[in-house]
Design a protein around this motif. Structure first.
Motif: not given
Length: 435
Positions: A287-291, A293-296, A339-343
């Motif tokens: 679930t976390s990996i899919e979330q 991915r969708n956020t990015i 957080r999603a754009t960091a690094n």
């Protein structure tokens, strides 16, 4: 004073372990995510990874892309010129004064691979003529006392055993697990290991966690020259006059449920409780990996729209854009976008950049429009590059130029700040000698 009993409803956000891990996962680069997934496979017997067919060709594609141009690729981050083998040999000469031992250790140190392991020096095709097998064994023993624990090991088993014997000599069970059952650990045959060692699954889990705490590559510092590459997390391409993108995660292994151990989920014993917990962890990971991915995907979709000029022309056309503007556009909190754009690294037709580069504050122009800080910095670089090197402009003169000619409202102090960020020296240090 009267005591009154009251009821009150409150909404509180509790930071659960799962939420904290999900936030951490959001910040991972694709490379870090791969490492995390493989770590979860080691810790969770229900997780089984299936490698993608194109995984073996990934490195080859990257190398071909770099070798197809004579220019230095933008993805190169740094190349370390330190020769740590030389430093290790200097330490060896300090510890051992006799010439023969120094030659022996020199031979061994410069035969270490990039992880500090020592390959087989006596094969059918090669044999060191200057040393006997007994001398080599003596030298290896000296080397293993010389550097970090594990250096000079011939294989992973020996490397782990060295660490256990030197750092944790009391843990005989761990030594037994590594010495006799390391192959079974690699194959995830937990029941067979527990049966052979006559221990419970809980004890095996504890031993396994201990083994994971050891370093399988304790001597990576022996790499002489390491060049690191920025592997893009997102790739943007121009196809049929339209910008499209995809996440560069095609090489990540697929996460599957290990059917061999899923049968223990419904058993009514301690193993079942342990497996139920691991099953929840398995579901949470998916679930976390899919979330993530969708956020990015949502964020990059907005960036393609808001920063279209950037993708068409490069940094000089970057428009002002804040994290909050993107967060409002996709209906998320600003901290989530942060957080999603960091690094993260994004590859575009005009180069490869950190994703945060696409977010920049704005400066006002005299006609009421706005311009990004990045664009102003590029104009600053161009203006200084064209100045008279024998009579360079002061920060005040540059500010006046931007205010009058470029119609950008900017102060001398801001010019000084940008110049320092760009590592451009002040006018007094830019002035060349007239001959």
């Amino acid at each position: 004073m009267e005591l009154v009993l009251q009821q009150r409803q409150e909404l509180n956000l509790l930071m659960t372990m799962e939420l904290r891990q999900a936030i951490e996962l959001l910040q991972y680069t694709t490379h870090e995510l791969e490492h995390y997934i493989r770590q979860q496979e080691l810790e969770n017997p229900l997780i089984e990874l299936k490698e993608k067919e194109d995984r073996s060709n990934y490195e080859e594609r990257v190398n071909q892309r770099f070798s197809s141009t004579s220019e230095m690729p933008t993805e190169v981050v740094r190349s370390s010129g330190k020769n740590m083998r030389d430093e290790l040999y200097e330490h060896a000469k300090f510890m051992h004064k006799d010439e023969f031992t120094q030659k022996l250790l020199h031979f061994l140190i410069y035969n270490l691979d990039e992880n500090g392991y020592l390959p087989d020096l006596f094969t059918d095709t090669y044999c060191p003529s200057q040393f006997t097998e007994k001398q080599i064994e003596t030298g290896i023993h000296l080397l293993q006392h010389l550097g970090p624990i594990g250096i000079g090991a011939r294989n992973l088993r020996e490397c782990l055993l060295l660490q256990i014997s030197y750092l944790h000599p009391e843990n005989g069970r761990a030594s037994e697990l590594v010495q006799h059952h390391l192959d079974l650990v690699a194959d995830r045959k937990w029941n067979e290991i527990a049966s052979k060692m006559r221990i419970t699954m809980a004890e095996l889990k504890e031993l396994h966690n201990f083994i994971l705490s050891l370093n399988p590559r304790p001597c990576t510092f022996t790499c002489d020259h390491s060049t690191e590459f920025m592997t893009p997390d997102i790739i943007v391409e121009l196809i049929d006059d339209k910008f499209v993108f995809h996440l560069n995660d095609g090489y990540l292994p697929a996460i599957q449920l290990n059917k061999e151990y899923s049968q223990f989920l419904h058993a009514k014993n301690d193993v079942s409780k342990y497996m139920q917990t691991q099953y929840k962890n398995y579901q949470w990971l998916l679930t976390s990996i899919e979330q993530r991915r969708n956020t990015i995907i949502k964020i990059v979709t907005v960036l393609l729209d808001k920063q279209k000029n950037f993708f068409e022309s490069g940094l000089s056309s970057l428009l002002p854009l804040t994290l909050k503007e993107v967060a409002d556009e996709i209906g998320m909190h600003e901290s989530t976008v942060s957080r999603a754009t960091a690094n993260k690294v994004i590859q575009t037709p005009h180069g490869t950049y950190e994703m945060r580069t696409l977010f920049t504050s704005k400066l006002e122009t005299s006609d009421g429009d706005s311009i990004s800080q990045t664009t102003v910095k590029n104009l600053l670089v161009e203006f200084i590059a064209s100045e008279d090197k024998y009579k360079p402009y002061s920060d005040q003169k540059i500010a006046e130029y931007f205010n009058t000619k470029q119609r950008i409202s900017i102060s001398r102090r801001t010019i000084s700040k940008y110049r320092e960020e760009l590592r451009i020296p002040p006018s007094s240090k830019r002035k060349e000698i007239r001959v």
